[in-house]
Write an enzyme that holds these catalytic residues in place. Structure first.
Site, PDB file in Angstrom:
ATOM      1  N   GLU A  10       0.876  -1.185   0.000  1.00 27.90           N
ATOM      2  CA  GLU A  10       0.000   0.000   0.000  1.00 27.90           C
ATOM      3  C   GLU A  10       0.904   1.223   0.000  1.00 27.90           C
ATOM      4  O   GLU A  10       1.814   1.323   0.838  1.00 27.90           O
ATOM      5  CB  GLU A  10      -0.912   0.033   1.234  1.00 27.90           C
ATOM      6  CG  GLU A  10      -1.761   1.302   1.262  1.00 27.90           C
ATOM      7  CD  GLU A  10      -2.705   1.403   2.463  1.00 27.90           C
ATOM      8  OE1 GLU A  10      -2.686   0.521   3.338  1.00 27.90           O
ATOM      9  OE2 GLU A  10      -3.461   2.392   2.514  1.00 27.90           O
ATOM     10  N   ASP A  42     -11.959   0.785   2.020  1.00 26.54           N
ATOM     11  CA  ASP A  42     -10.974   0.982   3.095  1.00 26.54           C
ATOM     12  C   ASP A  42     -11.661   1.254   4.435  1.00 26.54           C
ATOM     13  O   ASP A  42     -12.813   1.699   4.470  1.00 26.54           O
ATOM     14  CB  ASP A  42     -10.092   2.191   2.714  1.00 26.54           C
ATOM     15  CG  ASP A  42      -8.754   2.187   3.447  1.00 26.54           C
ATOM     16  OD1 ASP A  42      -8.507   1.241   4.211  1.00 26.54           O
ATOM     17  OD2 ASP A  42      -7.972   3.141   3.238  1.00 26.54           O
ATOM     18  N   GLU A  74      -6.217  -4.719   8.272  1.00 31.13           N
ATOM     19  CA  GLU A  74      -5.062  -3.833   8.478  1.00 31.13           C
ATOM     20  C   GLU A  74      -4.849  -3.559   9.957  1.00 31.13           C
ATOM     21  O   GLU A  74      -5.732  -3.792  10.774  1.00 31.13           O
ATOM     22  CB  GLU A  74      -5.197  -2.533   7.683  1.00 31.13           C
ATOM     23  CG  GLU A  74      -6.494  -1.827   7.782  1.00 31.13           C
ATOM     24  CD  GLU A  74      -6.525  -0.546   6.963  1.00 31.13           C
ATOM     25  OE1 GLU A  74      -5.512  -0.159   6.362  1.00 31.13           O
ATOM     26  OE2 GLU A  74      -7.608   0.081   6.949  1.00 31.13           O
TER      27      GLU A  74
HETATM   28  P1  C2E Z   1      -5.059   4.330   5.841  1.00 28.38           P
HETATM   29  O1  C2E Z   1      -5.334   4.360   4.384  1.00 28.38           O
HETATM   30  O2  C2E Z   1      -6.027   3.590   6.676  1.00 28.38           O
HETATM   31  O3  C2E Z   1      -3.609   3.806   6.042  1.00 28.38           O
HETATM   32  C1  C2E Z   1      -3.229   2.972   7.061  1.00 28.38           C
HETATM   33  C2  C2E Z   1      -2.590   3.722   8.138  1.00 28.38           C
HETATM   34  O4  C2E Z   1      -2.338   2.863   9.221  1.00 28.38           O
HETATM   35  C3  C2E Z   1      -1.219   4.280   7.741  1.00 28.38           C
HETATM   36  O5  C2E Z   1      -1.025   5.455   8.446  1.00 28.38           O
HETATM   37  C4  C2E Z   1      -0.268   3.239   8.285  1.00 28.38           C
HETATM   38  O6  C2E Z   1       1.026   3.716   8.553  1.00 28.38           O
HETATM   39  C5  C2E Z   1      -0.983   2.865   9.548  1.00 28.38           C
HETATM   40  N1  C2E Z   1      -0.634   1.517  10.015  1.00 28.38           N
HETATM   41  C6  C2E Z   1      -0.233   0.462   9.315  1.00 28.38           C
HETATM   42  N2  C2E Z   1      -0.110  -0.610  10.115  1.00 28.38           N
HETATM   43  C7  C2E Z   1      -0.444  -0.239  11.370  1.00 28.38           C
HETATM   44  C8  C2E Z   1      -0.521  -0.869  12.617  1.00 28.38           C
HETATM   45  O7  C2E Z   1      -0.240  -2.048  12.792  1.00 28.38           O
HETATM   46  N3  C2E Z   1      -0.930  -0.147  13.682  1.00 28.38           N
HETATM   47  C9  C2E Z   1      -1.230   1.152  13.564  1.00 28.38           C
HETATM   48  N4  C2E Z   1      -1.610   1.793  14.632  1.00 28.38           N
HETATM   49  N5  C2E Z   1      -1.191   1.817  12.382  1.00 28.38           N
HETATM   50  C10 C2E Z   1      -0.786   1.114  11.283  1.00 28.38           C
HETATM   51  P2  C2E Z   1      -0.456   6.714   7.763  1.00 28.38           P
HETATM   52  O8  C2E Z   1       0.581   6.350   6.786  1.00 28.38           O
HETATM   53  O9  C2E Z   1      -0.111   7.641   8.837  1.00 28.38           O
HETATM   54  O10 C2E Z   1      -1.692   7.231   6.946  1.00 28.38           O
HETATM   55  C11 C2E Z   1      -2.783   7.703   7.594  1.00 28.38           C
HETATM   56  C12 C2E Z   1      -3.903   7.941   6.652  1.00 28.38           C
HETATM   57  O11 C2E Z   1      -3.608   8.997   5.753  1.00 28.38           O
HETATM   58  C13 C2E Z   1      -4.202   6.770   5.746  1.00 28.38           C
HETATM   59  O12 C2E Z   1      -4.979   5.821   6.415  1.00 28.38           O
HETATM   60  C14 C2E Z   1      -4.920   7.412   4.601  1.00 28.38           C
HETATM   61  O13 C2E Z   1      -6.276   7.603   4.954  1.00 28.38           O
HETATM   62  C15 C2E Z   1      -4.243   8.749   4.554  1.00 28.38           C
HETATM   63  N6  C2E Z   1      -3.259   8.713   3.464  1.00 28.38           N
HETATM   64  C16 C2E Z   1      -1.955   8.344   3.494  1.00 28.38           C
HETATM   65  N7  C2E Z   1      -1.418   8.500   2.272  1.00 28.38           N
HETATM   66  C17 C2E Z   1      -2.397   8.941   1.453  1.00 28.38           C
HETATM   67  C18 C2E Z   1      -2.459   9.276   0.069  1.00 28.38           C
HETATM   68  O14 C2E Z   1      -1.487   9.187  -0.697  1.00 28.38           O
HETATM   69  N8  C2E Z   1      -3.651   9.724  -0.412  1.00 28.38           N
HETATM   70  C19 C2E Z   1      -4.746   9.837   0.389  1.00 28.38           C
HETATM   71  N9  C2E Z   1      -5.877  10.259  -0.142  1.00 28.38           N
HETATM   72  N10 C2E Z   1      -4.735   9.501   1.687  1.00 28.38           N
HETATM   73  C20 C2E Z   1      -3.553   9.074   2.205  1.00 28.38           C
HETATM   74 CA    CA Z   2      -7.259   1.932   6.284  1.00 26.76          CA
HETATM   75 CA    CA Z   3      -5.634   2.791   2.974  1.00 24.69          CA
END
Ligand code: C2E
Ligand code: CA
Ligand code: CA
Length: 650
Positions: free
Chosen positions: A429, A546, A603
């Site tokens: 991802e 998602d 996830e």
């Molecule tokens: P998401 O799409 O639900 O992405 C998963 C988030 O959970 C990611 O946070 C990831 O680092 C985190 N994660 C993965 N495994 C675990 C785990 O075991 N425990 C916990 N507590 N967290 C975990 P991240 O990278 O901080 O991204 C947060 C949100 O920001 C994403 O949630 C997504 O909604 C948004 N995001 C990130 N990149 C993009 C992007 O390029 N475009 C858009 N539209 N949204 C993005």
């Molecule tokens: Ca998610």
């Molecule tokens: Ca996602």
């Protein structure tokens, strides 16, 4: 309507018409007056003419001659006859003579007089005492009689003309009087109607004034509590700041009920309103007596603001006021709907922090309250400049966005997704990362909401998609790539074309791309979005739902669209270990997905227990910190594909 027409057209029109008639009549009246004076002088002339034609003198001389004879008397008779002849001649051309000529009777009589006068010539010329004198006296008597008749007729005619002129004058005078009354009456009725209308207008003005006042009060006050609203409060803070004397401290307290009340849809609206009304009363009473500058306001929603000015060593300090309010809320709030125990968050800012913009002071107080919401609610929080840091940081980040997009400060990190049984990497991802030139790494939880609110999420999303697709060529060709798609993306008209172009440019196969869409996206315009998703799918791209199970998920979203994958949110995953209900829900989702051939990926798997529980439930794929967090492509390569072959977790 009728009275309005009467007032506007009929009465003024009538007034004008009457005044016009009055003016015309005045003209005629003047003429009649002139005519009468003409006729009167005419009458006087006629009388004088008549008086001039007198037979008396000739008659006296003749009588004297007849009695005494003598040359002297004879000469006197002849002189008198000459004078009479002249008078007759003058009379013929006089006003009276003209009048006499106008009617046949008098004309004939005048002719007879003239003949008789001529007849007199012979006896007067050869006078003798017996015959000619008495003959002359006889003729003269006839003349005198005729002249009397002529005089009477002529004087009557003159007097008739005077009478007619007088009547005309009288008639116009009567008209004039009538008109004066009519003009006066209509003018009075107009003035009266003006007066009535003026009264009505005054009443209308009064009503409008009252309405305007009510409107101004509405604009400045909160309709529920009657307190002033936030803009007025800020003005008051501004005024108080201007008048702040040495040794005085101005404070703004912010009392927040929002976080201490249950969410609105769960709380009956009438109860909520009753609580807000009672709170307004409590706040007013707690800080009473209010000085001229102090006031309480209801800010937006369930926030209250209090302005207080304290003097060094005198009265209550802002902290004391805040503590009083806090202590008062230790007791339940009595409302019309019952008693409620509420613990508001209280914060304040004062002029000891040198901030002299009223908006900033209010904002600082609200920031302090926001800190109170997060911290131990029972503590009153005083604003400190560090609280502004977060807001300032957001402003800095917002301002840096355009440059960061241009200089490629945004890049994708990749989090692998695994087959839970074999440990094989199924795909990755892509998650956006921002390395800010001055601030270092910025978390997506910080910059994604900013990008979403200012519209930068669209260019940012395309950048991440394009870079991630391009970088995928360094990873094994059987891996899938999941990309997060925001609401703004899906709603943009060119989303399908842009995706197609991106795949073309990067050469990344459509069937390896998975687009992740959250439930909240589907809430905006399901029909249009559903349509767009169909078109995306038609390109061969797969679609994943998602964050399923976060918040209040609806199973209907699972049914509404043929998803290729459902991503179970980490909150549901965490509950699945210990909570049988959550396990039940997960089991149900797995069953439904199994029936439609949809893949379920969990996830946020953080522990072995979670993974084992999920595997037991039948989950086959997942991602999470247990295996690996998001990392740069090189790290993924080194960790999982050192020889660029397919690999799995040890
Ligand atoms: P998401 O799409 O639900 O992405 C998963 C988030 O959970 C990611 O946070 C990831 O680092 C985190 N994660 C993965 N495994 C675990 C785990 O075991 N425990 C916990 N507590 N967290 C975990 P991240 O990278 O901080 O991204 C947060 C949100 O920001 C994403 O949630 C997504 O909604 C948004 N995001 C990130 N990149 C993009 C992007 O390029 N475009 C858009 N539209 N949204 C993005
Ligand atoms: Ca998610
Ligand atoms: Ca996602």
């Amino acid at each position: 309507m009728l009275s309005e027409r009467l007032f506007r057209i009929a009465i003024p029109g009538l007034c004008c018409l009457l005044i016009l008639l009055f003016e015309v009549n005045t003209l005629y009246l003047g003429q009649a007056q002139f005519l009468l004076s003409q006729k009167l002088s005419f009458e006087r002339a006629v009388i004088s003419d008549v008086q001039h034609l007198d037979t008396g003198k000739l008659e006296t001389r003749l009588v004297r001659y007849a009695a005494n004879g003598g040359k002297k008397n004879e000469a006197s008779v002849q002189r008198a006859y000459k004078a009479f002849l002249n008078a007759v001649a003058t009379f013929r051309s006089s006003e009276a003579g003209n009048l006499a000529l106008k009617t046949t009777a008098t004309r004939n009589k005048l002719a007879k007089v003239l003949a008789s006068v001529n007849e007199l010539a012979a006896p007067v010329a050869s006078l003798d005492t017996r015959t000619s004198a008495s003959r002359a006296l006889q003729v003269l008597e006839g003349i005198s009689k005729s002249l009397e008749e002529i005089d009477t007729a002529v004087l009557k005619q003159a007097s008739n003309q005077v009478k007619a002129a007088f009547n005309k004058l009288q008639q116009h005078q009567q008209y004039q009087t009538g008109l004066i009354f009519a003009v006066l009456a209509s003018a009075i009725s107009w003035v009266w109607s003006l007066h009535i209308r003026n009264d009505a207008l005054n009443a209308e003005v009064r009503i409008h004034k009252q309405r305007a006042e009510r409107f101004a009060i509405k604009l400045e006050h909160d309709s529920l509590t009657g307190l002033i609203n936030r803009p007025v409060f800020i003005d008051r803070v501004g005024e108080a700041l201007e008048n702040l004397a040495r040794g005085q401290t101005l404070s703004v307290l912010c009392v927040d009920l929002e976080s201490s009340l249950p969410k609105s849809d769960k709380l009956d609206r009438s109860v909520e309103e009753a609580i807000l009304t009672s709170t307004a009363d409590i706040l007013k009473h707690t800080i009473e007596p209010l000085t001229r500058q102090e006031c309480v306001a209801r800010s937006d929603g369930k926030n209250f603001l209090i302005l207080s000015v304290s003097e060094d060593g005198m009265g209550l300090s802002s902290l004391e006021i805040a503590n009083r309010i806090r202590d008062r809320f230790l007791r339940p709030v009595a409302t019309a709907e019952g008693a409620y125990l509420i613990t508001p968050a209280i914060g304040f800012a004062d002029t000891r922090v040198p901030d002299h913009d009223p908006r900033d002071i209010v904002r600082n107080a609200c920031l302090a309250t926001a800190a109170a919401v997060i911290g131990e609610r029972r503590d009153v929080v005083v604003f400190v400049p560090a609280m502004r840091h977060e807001i300032d940081r957001r402003e800095v980040l917002e301002a840096s966005f355009p440059r960061a997009l241009e200089t490629n400060e945004f890049l994708p990190h990749f989090q692998p997704q695994f087959d839970l049984k074999t440990g094989r990497v199924l795909g990755v991802e892509a998650l956006a990362r921002w390395y800010h030139a001055e601030l270092g790494w910025i978390s997506p939880s910080e910059f994604i909401p900013i990008a979403e609110s200012n519209g930068d999420i669209v260019p940012l999303g395309w950048k991440i998609l394009e870079t991630a697709c391009a970088e995928m060529r360094h990873l094994p060709s059987d891996l899938t790539l999941s990309i997060n798609l925001s609401v703004a993306h899906i709603q943009s008209d060119d989303v399908v074309a842009m995706l197609d172009e991106c795949l073309d440019r990067t050469g990344f196969p459509a069937n390896r791309l998975k687009l992740e869409i959250t439930e909240t996206t589907l809430k905006s315009d399901l029909e249009k979005i559903g349509n767009t998703l169909e078109h995306i799918r038609a390109l061969g791209i797969r679609l994943a739902l998602d964050d399923f199970g976060a918040g209040y998920s609806s199973l209907s979203y699972l049914m509404d669209f043929p998803w290729d994958e459902i991503k179970i949110d980490r909150s549901l995953c965490a509950r699945a270990v210990n909570d049988p209900k959550s396990r039940g829900v997960l089991g149900l989702i797995l069953q439904m997905a199994g029936e439609t051939g949809t893949n379920v990926l969990v996830e946020g798997i953080e522990s072995v227990e979670q993974r084992d529980a999920l595997v037991r439930l039948g989950c086959t794929s997942g991602q999470g910190y247990l295996f690996c967090g998001p990392m740069a492509l090189d790290d993924i390569k080194t960790l999982f594909f050192p020889d660029r072959g397919q690999s799995g977790i040890a």
